[in-house]
Scaffold this active site. Structure first.
Site, PDB file in Angstrom:
ATOM      1  N   GLN B  35       0.794  -1.201  -0.123  1.00 28.11           N
ATOM      2  CA  GLN B  35      -0.085   0.082   0.000  1.00 28.11           C
ATOM      3  C   GLN B  35       0.778   1.284  -0.088  1.00 28.11           C
ATOM      4  OE1 GLN B  35      -2.515  -0.915   3.637  1.00 28.11           O
ATOM      5  NE2 GLN B  35      -0.647  -1.531   4.442  1.00 28.11           N
ATOM      6  N   GLU B  90      -0.653   0.753  14.017  1.00 28.84           N
ATOM      7  CA  GLU B  90      -0.276   1.786  14.737  1.00 28.84           C
ATOM      8  C   GLU B  90       0.172   1.244  16.046  1.00 28.84           C
ATOM      9  OE1 GLU B  90      -3.052   1.512  13.031  1.00 28.84           O
ATOM     10  OE2 GLU B  90      -3.924   3.479  12.501  1.00 28.84           O
ATOM     11  N   ASP B 110      -0.102  -8.135  11.343  1.00 26.27           N
ATOM     12  CA  ASP B 110      -0.070  -7.150  10.307  1.00 26.27           C
ATOM     13  C   ASP B 110       0.558  -7.605   9.057  1.00 26.27           C
ATOM     14  OD1 ASP B 110      -0.831  -3.783  10.569  1.00 26.27           O
ATOM     15  OD2 ASP B 110       0.034  -4.727   8.855  1.00 26.27           O
ATOM     16  N   ASP B 142      -0.326 -13.411   5.884  1.00 30.05           N
ATOM     17  CA  ASP B 142      -1.634 -13.366   5.440  1.00 30.05           C
ATOM     18  C   ASP B 142      -2.478 -13.673   6.709  1.00 30.05           C
ATOM     19  OD1 ASP B 142      -3.782 -12.958   3.337  1.00 30.05           O
ATOM     20  OD2 ASP B 142      -3.872 -14.995   4.008  1.00 30.05           O
ATOM     21  N   ASP B 160      -8.956  -5.103  13.444  1.00 28.17           N
ATOM     22  CA  ASP B 160      -8.518  -3.644  13.147  1.00 28.17           C
ATOM     23  C   ASP B 160      -7.691  -3.632  11.638  1.00 28.17           C
ATOM     24  OD1 ASP B 160      -7.944  -1.083  13.639  1.00 28.17           O
ATOM     25  OD2 ASP B 160      -6.258  -1.303  14.722  1.00 28.17           O
ATOM     26  N   PRO B 169      -5.610  -4.537   0.228  1.00 24.63           N
ATOM     27  CA  PRO B 169      -5.160  -5.733   0.847  1.00 24.63           C
ATOM     28  C   PRO B 169      -6.326  -6.480   1.756  1.00 24.63           C
ATOM     29  CG  PRO B 169      -4.041  -3.790   1.894  1.00 24.63           C
ATOM     30  CD  PRO B 169      -5.132  -3.391   0.851  1.00 24.63           C
TER      31      PRO B 169
END
Lengths: 304, 304, 304, 304
Positions: B35, B90, B110, B142, B160, B169
C-alpha cells in the site's frame, strides 16, 4: 477516486481543516442587509443554505438537525400550544413544530426577511409550505427587542439561530441577558431549547459548553444533548433549559409520546435515537463540568 | 478565516466531498509492498497514519477509535486471556488490549511489516511501547492463511483492518469465508469484533450494514455500535459477533467492569459513553434491518 | 482526470486565484529568523524552494528564471569581472554568473544563512556546487548595510531578492534609496539587474512597473523585459539599469556574444529567446508609460 | 492572504497541477448534446465559458486570445474578404474578424448550437452583438462534413476549436485528413490559422508541436507563434498555414497594416506584441524541430 475539476464549495470546519463539496448549481449568491447568503445545489446534499460561509442545513440531512432541535423539548412539555421560534429561516424548524397538532400558534421571528424569502423560493423541500399554515405568525425584527416588549407567553421557545460568530447577527442571542429576556416570555412550565454549536472532541469548547453554563446560570434546570449532522461534519450540540424539571425520558416513553402526540413515526427521531443523543460521550461531560465561562453581553464567547 | 496558502492533505470522504487538512510535515511518504503509506503531522491532529489515501488514525483522537474498538468486547468476555489482533499497525489497538491485566498473550498479525516499522518509528504516542511488551507476538503474514492453519484458540479477536477497498489488501477479510475461519480459532465463549467502516446517514450502506449481515449469517449473535471519530468526519461502525450471547450492558455495569478489570478510568470509554455508542440512530437500525447482502469471497462488497 | 486525494501545496497567485501542486515529499518545513521555508518535491517540478508561501524556483524550470535574470546583463557589459548577487539562496543565479569565465569574483549576499544552508543540502541540482567555487565570497548580512559601507565596486549587480511583500525581509531593497546605495558600488559602465515581480496582464502593476519607474528615476538608463516562468504561472518581469547606455541587442549579436563569452549554448537563453523577452506585449508598455509611483523608503509599494 | 471559504472553480492544468478560481456566480451549468458547459462569474476574470472542465475564455483576457488568433493571419492576407470560423462559440473570434472592413462574408460554424445560444445570452461582452452583423452566416453542423461538401472558398479560415481531448467533440479537427479538407476550401493565397493548445515548457508537446508538424505535412508553409493567456495559466500556441508564402512581418509593417486595415489601434495586438509572439523561446523551437508525430484520423494525438 474523485476528479478534481469542477465547482466546489469550501468551508472551514476547524482551524486547519476545511471541507470541499462538489456543487452543481449556485441558485443564489448575494448579500442581504445582515449576511452573505448562498443557496447551492449538490448531488451529495441536494440544496443547501449557506450563511456567512457556514452551511446551515441541507436537503439531504436537515431532518436530523431539525427533528433533534424540536421534538425533545416538545415532548418534554405536557401540552405545547404556543411556540416561539427564533431564526430558522429555512422553515424546517417551523415544519417540525407544526407537526404537533397541539400547537395552535407559532411565532417565528427571523431578523433577515430576505433570507426567509430566498428559502421560501429555493428550499421547498425544507419548509414544505409551512409558512402558509394559518397558525403561523412570521416576524422580521430583532429578537431581543421583540421578546423584551410586553407580549404573549410561550410554552416552548426554539432558538434556531446562526452561530455566535464575531461580527455576525446573533452573538447577542446567546448571552445571559438574552436568556433572561426569553425566560420572561415563557409560560409556567415553559421550556427553551437552543442550537448550541459543534459538540465534537475538537470543538465542544468553542461555544457548546459556555451556552450550557450560561443557561444553567439562568434557569433552574438545563440538559444538553448532541447528534451527528453529516453536513456539519461533526457532532452538534443542543441545550434545553427550564425553570421546571426536565423529564429524563426512556426509549419507550419517547416512542409513546410521539405516537400520542403526532400519531405517526418520524424519519429520524425516536426512543432509541433519543438515548443516543442524551447519553453523552465522556469528553462532553468533562467539558461541561469544567466550563466556567458565562456569556454576558459585555463579554460574549464567539465561535472560532 | 483560514488562509489558503500552505501544505494540505486532501482526502475523499464521500463521492463529491473531500476534506482538506493543513499539514506541517510529511514524516514519511512511500509505497510498501502492499500500500501507499503517509505519516503526516498537523497542528489539528498531531501525527496521522494514512494508507492508500485514507486516514487510519491520528494522535489527537485515536483513543476514541481504539478504545471503542477494543473495550466493549473485552469487558463482554468474562476473562480475556488470549487475544488476536488482525491489522492494527499503529499499535493503538495492542496498547488498549494490553491495558487489561487478564491478558497473558496477544498475537498481533499485520501483513505489512514496513507499516508496522514506520509506526514504531514515527508514532510513539500511538503504540507507547506496546510492541515491546513480553506478552506480544508480532506476525507479518496473511491473516487468512495464519488463522486457517492449526493453532491456538483466542478469547477475543479484534479485527483492526483497513477498509474493504477494491484492490486493497483487506477486502477478503470481511467475507463470510473469512469469518468462518476466524470463528474456528475462537475459544468457547470467544468474541470477535471488527471495525466496520463508516456508519453515517450517507455512508452506512457502503459496508457497515453488509458486515453486520455477514457476521449475523456466520455467528449465533451479532451486535453493532457506532461512535463519532473526528478524523473520519463521520460516525464509525463496529460489529461484535459471538456464538455465545453478547451481554447488553448498562452504564453502571460498564463502569464497574472497567474498574475491576483495569483499576483505572479510560480517557474516552465509560458507562454513559457505552450507551451513546450502543443506542443507534434510527437510520442505522433501519439500514441493518433492510440489508440483505452477505459478503462472499466471490462477491465481496467494496467500500466506495 | 486528476484524483483529489493526496498532498498538495496551495499557493495564492492573484487575489481570488490559487494553484494546487501535488507534492510527494516535504523535505523541510520550518521557520528561520527571517521567513517561513519549505523545500518540497513534486513529480511536476522536482524540488521547489518556497519562502513565506511563495514558490521561489523549481528544479524543472529554474533555468528559465535564472538564465533570464543573469545573462542579458552579463552580455550587455563589455567585460564583467566582478559581480554582486543580492539574495539568490538557491545558488542558481550564482551558477549562471560563474558560467562566465570573465568573472573573477562573485560576492553573494543572502541575509538568511539558514536558507542558503537548506538549499545547499536539498537543492543540489540548483546550485551544482557553485558555492564551492573559489571565486565566490558568501556573506550573510543586510544588503543595504553591506553596500552602504565603503568597499569594492562591481561590474554587474544582480538582485535576486524575494518579492517586496509587506512584512517580508526585502521590501526595502526595491526603493530609490536602496538603488542609490547600490549605484554607488557600481564601477564605471556597471549594470544592475533586478527581478521585478509578475508582469502578466493582471499583475504587472503590483510591483513591476513601479520598480521600472524607480530605477528610471535613479539611473540614466533602464530597460525592462519579461519571460514566462511555468512555476510562477505568469509572465515574470526584470529591469536592467545603468548610467551607461544599455545596448539593444539583435538575435545574432546575442548568439555571438554567448558563443564568445561562454563557448557553449545555454539551455534556455539565446538570440531569438532574447527577442521574445525584450519585445513587450502592449499592456506592459502601456503600464510602464502610465506608472508614476516611485518606491521610497517611507512609502514602498508592496506586492499584493 | 486569501480566505479559503467560498465557491471555487477547480481546473486541472497539467498532471499534478490545478488552478482554483474563486467564483461569485454560476450563470449556467449543464450538459448539451456534445459537452458539459459552465458559465461562471468571478471577480478576477469576469464571465468565463468552461467546456468539459476547461476554461475557454474569460471576459477579462479574451481579447488577448482572440486578437492573437485572428489578426496575424488577417494582415498576412492581402485582402481578406471571406472568412470561415470553425468553433468560436463565444463570438470573440467573430468580433475580431468583423473588425476588418474588408470582410464581406463570415461563415461561422459551431457544432454546438446550445453553447452559442448560451454565449449569446450570458457573454455579451465577448460577442458584442457580432452575431447580428449582416455579413455573418451562422451554422451548426459538423465542420468536416460542411467543408467536405462543395461550396464557396475562403480567404482566411480560423479554427477556434476546443482542444483535441480524447472523447471530446474536436479531436478529428486537428488531423491531416481534416486539414486536407479545409485546404480544399481555401481560395488562392488563402491562409488557415488554428489555436494549437498550450505552448509552455511543460506542455508544448501535448499537442502544439504535433499540430505544427501535421500542418507542415499538409501545406507548403507553416509558421507558429505563442502568447501568454492569463486564464490559461501558460503560453498558448497557434499555427498559421498556407500554400502561399507567409510574410515575416516587422513591427512597423504590422502597425501600418493595422492602421490601414482597421483605422484604429487594438487593445492587445500591435507591432511589438507581434514580435513577442513570433520570436519563440528556444524550447519551443527545439520541440518543433524534434517533433515527428503527424495527427492522422486513425492515430490522433490527444491533449493530456
Amino acid at each position: 477516486m474523485e476528479e478534481i475539476t469542477g465547482k466546489w464549495l469550501l468551508e472551514t470546519v476547524y482551524p486547519d481543516l476545511a471541507v470541499m463539496l462538489r456543487i452543481q448549481q449556485v441558485l443564489y449568491s448575494g448579500k442581504t442587509e445582515y449576511q452573505q447568503v448562498e443557496v447551492v445545489e449538490s448531488n451529495l446534499y441536494g440544496r443547501s443554505l449557506v450563511l456567512d460561509g457556514k452551511t446551515q442545513s441541507t436537503e439531504r440531512d436537515e431532518h436530523i438537525y431539525h427533528q433533534a432541535l424540536v421534538h425533545p423539548s416538545m415532548i418534554s412539555h405536557p401540552n405545547p400550544v404556543s411556540v416561539f421560534i427564533g431564526g430558522g429561516g429555512e422553515g424546517g424548524t417551523l415544519r417540525e413544530v407544526l407537526s404537533h397538532p397541539s400547537v395552535q400558534r407559532a411565532v417565528m421571528l427571523d431578523l433577515d426577511e430576505q433570507v426567509v424569502e430566498l428559502c421560501r423560493q429555493h428550499l421547498p423541500n425544507h419548509h414544505r409550505g409551512s409558512f402558509d399554515d394559518p397558525r403561523v405568525q412570521l416576524l422580521h425584527q430583532d429578537a431581543r427587542e421583540y421578546l423584551n416588549s410586553p407580549g404573549e407567553g410561550f410554552d416552548v421557545m426554539v432558538m434556531d439561530l446562526v452561530d455566535p460568530l464575531e461580527g455576525g447577527p446573533a452573538y447577542l442571542l446567546y448571552t445571559r441577558e438574552y436568556y433572561e429576556i426569553a425566560r420572561s416570555r415563557l409560560k409556567e412550565g415553559g421550556i427553551l431549547v437552543t442550537q448550541s454549536g459543534p459538540a465534537g472532541l475538537l470543538s465542544h469548547e468553542e461555544c457548546f459548553t459556555t451556552i450550557n453554563r450560561t443557561l444553567s446560570a439562568t434557569f433552574a434546570h438545563c440538559v444538553c444533548y448532541q447528534v451527528h449532522v453529516p453536513a456539519f461534519q461533526t457532532l452538534w450540540g443542543f441545550n434545553i433549559a427550564s425553570d421546571s424539571p426536565i423529564p429524563s425520558l426512556g426509549a419507550e416513553s419517547v416512542d409513546e409520546l410521539l405516537a400520542q402526540r403526532l400519531g405517526r413515526e418520524l424519519e429520524f427521531y425516536d426512543g432509541e435515537t433519543h438515548l443516543s443523543m442524551f447519553n453523552l460521550p465522556k469528553f462532553l461531560r468533562n467539558g461541561i463540568a469544567a466550563e466556567t465561562r458565562v456569556n454576558l453581553d459585555e463579554s460574549p464567547v464567539f465561535m472560532v
